[in-house]
Enzyme design. Structure first.
Site, PDB file in Angstrom:
ATOM      1  N   GLU A  23       0.835  -1.193   0.000  1.00 54.38           N
ATOM      2  CA  GLU A  23       0.000   0.000   0.000  1.00 54.38           C
ATOM      3  C   GLU A  23       0.873   1.247   0.000  1.00 54.38           C
ATOM      4  O   GLU A  23       2.096   1.165   0.143  1.00 54.38           O
ATOM      5  CB  GLU A  23      -0.947  -0.006   1.210  1.00 54.38           C
ATOM      6  N   HIS A  68      -9.071  10.001   3.772  1.00 55.35           N
ATOM      7  CA  HIS A  68      -8.819   8.917   2.828  1.00 55.35           C
ATOM      8  C   HIS A  68      -9.116   9.414   1.424  1.00 55.35           C
ATOM      9  O   HIS A  68     -10.149  10.040   1.181  1.00 55.35           O
ATOM     10  CB  HIS A  68      -9.689   7.700   3.146  1.00 55.35           C
ATOM     11  N   ARG A 127      -1.164   9.011   1.724  1.00 57.26           N
ATOM     12  CA  ARG A 127      -2.561   9.412   1.592  1.00 57.26           C
ATOM     13  C   ARG A 127      -2.764  10.935   1.585  1.00 57.26           C
ATOM     14  O   ARG A 127      -3.635  11.438   0.892  1.00 57.26           O
ATOM     15  CB  ARG A 127      -3.388   8.800   2.718  1.00 57.26           C
ATOM     16  N   HIS A 155     -11.129  10.239   7.585  1.00 61.04           N
ATOM     17  CA  HIS A 155     -10.931   8.801   7.735  1.00 61.04           C
ATOM     18  C   HIS A 155     -10.272   8.380   9.041  1.00 61.04           C
ATOM     19  O   HIS A 155     -10.674   7.385   9.650  1.00 61.04           O
ATOM     20  CB  HIS A 155     -10.085   8.294   6.568  1.00 61.04           C
ATOM     21  N   ARG A 203      -0.531   9.050   9.266  1.00 58.55           N
ATOM     22  CA  ARG A 203      -0.534   7.593   9.445  1.00 58.55           C
ATOM     23  C   ARG A 203      -0.239   6.882   8.135  1.00 58.55           C
ATOM     24  O   ARG A 203      -0.850   7.173   7.103  1.00 58.55           O
ATOM     25  CB  ARG A 203      -1.903   7.137   9.964  1.00 58.55           C
TER      26      ARG A 203
END
Length: 541
Positions: free
Chosen positions: A118, A243, A289, A350, A385
């Site tokens: 990811e 997100h 992100r 998110h 994060r």
């Protein structure tokens, strides 16, 4: 009604249930769930759990990737603490029965599980159960907790406030101990008292403070607000992760399109079909992100488009369906065949990267009070994060807090008794419309003024509005009997204020906090820490 327990866990997601299952059978444990057990964010985690599980990967690489994503604000010792315990946490889940996806071909080192990659990760290290990892973890933990004879689960209960020394029948001179919580029984519409030798906040994040969110309705920052009112420091609340890819559809307002889809080659496209991410970052779709979310937000504003598209139609249909079966089925129900059609997406609030300041065993500033999971600020995430580190944090801190609580309770022979909840001066509300109106107002101005891109002027407007709402809600709370909606509103306004104040304090753009007035980095990377004044704490309770 009063009940006595050794440990009270407020929250029934991965963090809270992991902790509950790590406690000895001799402990009486209460788990409080605002709705049904596991109704929080855990079961919605699609991508997976990050951990170093193959010989081609390394702990040092996972640490480095996390530090880079955290934009200079991670606590390196906390990062190492979590990363080093990652493999053990995964093995524990496997032993409990979580059915992670197997690899088509076993790796050379003998590891037989499929790992994906990811954004922000330099290796394939995301272990998953198709595209519904959180659900698999949550269901397994639910089953284990239900089978445990020493754990009582209270569903449809909502914590109101922590019981601190000033609530005790025999007041103690110091003001830093927690003895359980006053809780609202939603089924019977009454307030009850749960005494505990140790109390754990595992209440999740606060993304429902925003108008658009990928989170379930329960994510209203309850634990953060309660800890603040009790006297705990709160850290880095300005870092709200948006997100990049939430499904844009009126019938699926909170449905997330996993990061793993971009990890498997999905491309972000404009309405005319053009790919655009390489204009913003050389890593394109695999950028962290915050970069991807800002890029989508910028293109939507530039074009006046209500959404953009995520396209995985160039991959083999069987591959897409087998790797993302739940997303495929859900989108197909809405008339979108993701093997043939690009998916309409928008950014959405998110994850709350900041929270209650804790140490490596989850201890807060208050004695006998712990915070774990998304409501805490451990230093793992820093200013941003990295994907799939969140469930890992829940598992590791659930285990470490449990071990510390076992030692703590050896020295606490009995529980102190709190005074009864007093409703003698309040009445039933005849103006519920006030609660509904304020709910909508706070979410709208947080989205408009404290969203993906911020300015001093927008933050000042938001602060003016939250100050007015705080006074109105405090007066309302003081005059009427509590309801679930009122309690959530009270908490969400408190959290909104903490986010705004933290954002105003940061005079730079770092990680998830981007402001047009300070687009560069400050010379020194510092954490934002808010400390409640003791008298303010007493006045609020």
């Amino acid at each position: 009604m009063r009940r006595n327990y050794d440990v009270l866990i407020i929250g029934s997601g991965a963090a809270g249930l992991t902790l509950a299952l790590q406690l000895p059978d001799s402990f009486r444990v209460a788990v409080l769930s605002k709705a049904k057990i596991g109704a929080g964010s855990t079961k919605w985690a699609q991508g997976g759990i990050a951990a170093v599980l193959e010989s081609t990967d390394s702990l040092e690489s996972h640490v480095d990737d996390t530090l880079v994503a955290g934009a200079g604000l991670c606590n390196e010792s906390a990062v190492r603490y979590v990363v080093e315990r990652g493999p053990e946490a995964i093995e524990n889940l496997i032993s409990l029965g979580v059915d992670f996806d197997r690899a088509d071909k076993q790796a050379e080192d003998g590891y037989g599980y499929h790992l994906t990659r990811e954004g922000g990760h330099s290796h394939r290290r995301i272990i998953h159960a198709a595209d519904a990892t959180g659900r698999a973890v949550q269901h397994t933990l639910n089953d284990q907790v239900r089978a445990a004879k020493n754990i009582d689960v209270f569903t449809d209960y909502m914590a109101i406030d922590l019981i601190i020394n000033r609530h005790l029948k025999e007041a103690k001179p110091d003001q830093d101990q927690v003895h359980g919580a006053y809780v609202f029984n939603r089924k019977l519409d009454r307030v009850e008292t749960l005494h505990a030798k140790a109390t754990v906040l595992a209440t999740g994040g606060a993304s429902r403070v925003y108008q658009y969110s990928s989170n379930p309705d329960a994510a209203t920052g309850d634990g953060i607000a309660m800890a603040w009112r009790a006297g705990c420091r709160i850290s880095n609340m300005e870092f709200n992760q948006f997100h990049p890819t939430c499904l844009y559809n009126p019938q699926a307002k909170t449905y997330l399109i996993t990061e793993a889809m971009r990890g498997e080659g999905a491309i972000l496209r404009l309405p005319d079909g053009d790919a655009f991410m390489e204009r913003y970052d050389s890593r394109a779709e695999l950028a962290p992100r915050d970069i991807v979310a800002r890029a989508i937000d910028a293109e939507m504003k530039r074009l006046g488009a209500p959404h953009l598209f995520l396209d995985i139609t160039h991959r083999d249909p069987d591959f897409v369906i087998s790797h993302f079966p739940n997303i495929y089925r859900h989108c197909l129900e809405l008339g979108i065949d993701i093997t043939k059609d690009p998916i309409p997406v928008v950014p959405a609030a998110h994850y709350t990267c900041g929270g209650i300041l804790v140490d490596t065993v989850g201890r807060t500033d208050m004695s006998r009070l712990y915070a774990i999971g998304e409501c805490s600020s451990t230093g793992l995430h820093g200013a941003n994060r990295m994907a799939s580190n969140s469930l890992l944090e829940c598992l590791v801190y659930g285990q470490s807090a449990a071990r510390h609580i076992v030692d703590l309770l050896k020295d606490i022979p009995q529980q102190s008794l709190a005074r009864d909840w007093d409703e003698s001066q309040v009445t039933n509300s005849d103006e519920e419309v006030v609660v509904t109106h304020n709910w909508h107002e706070v979410r709208r101005f947080m989205w408009d003024y404290v969203g993906i891109v911020r300015t001093n002027k927008r933050l000042a407007r938001a602060k003016n509005r939250v100050d007015l709402l705080s006074k109105e809600i405090a007066e309302y709370y003081g005059n009427f009997r509590v309801t679930a909606d009122l309690l959530e509103l009270r908490n969400i306004v408190t959290v909104a204020d903490l986010i705004i104040r933290s954002a105003q304090a940061r005079k730079e753009s770092r990680g998830l906090h981007y402001t047009s007035d300070y687009p560069g980095l400050a010379q020194e990377a510092t954490n934002t820490i808010l400390t409640p004044f003791r008298q303010d704490v007493l006045d609020r309770l």
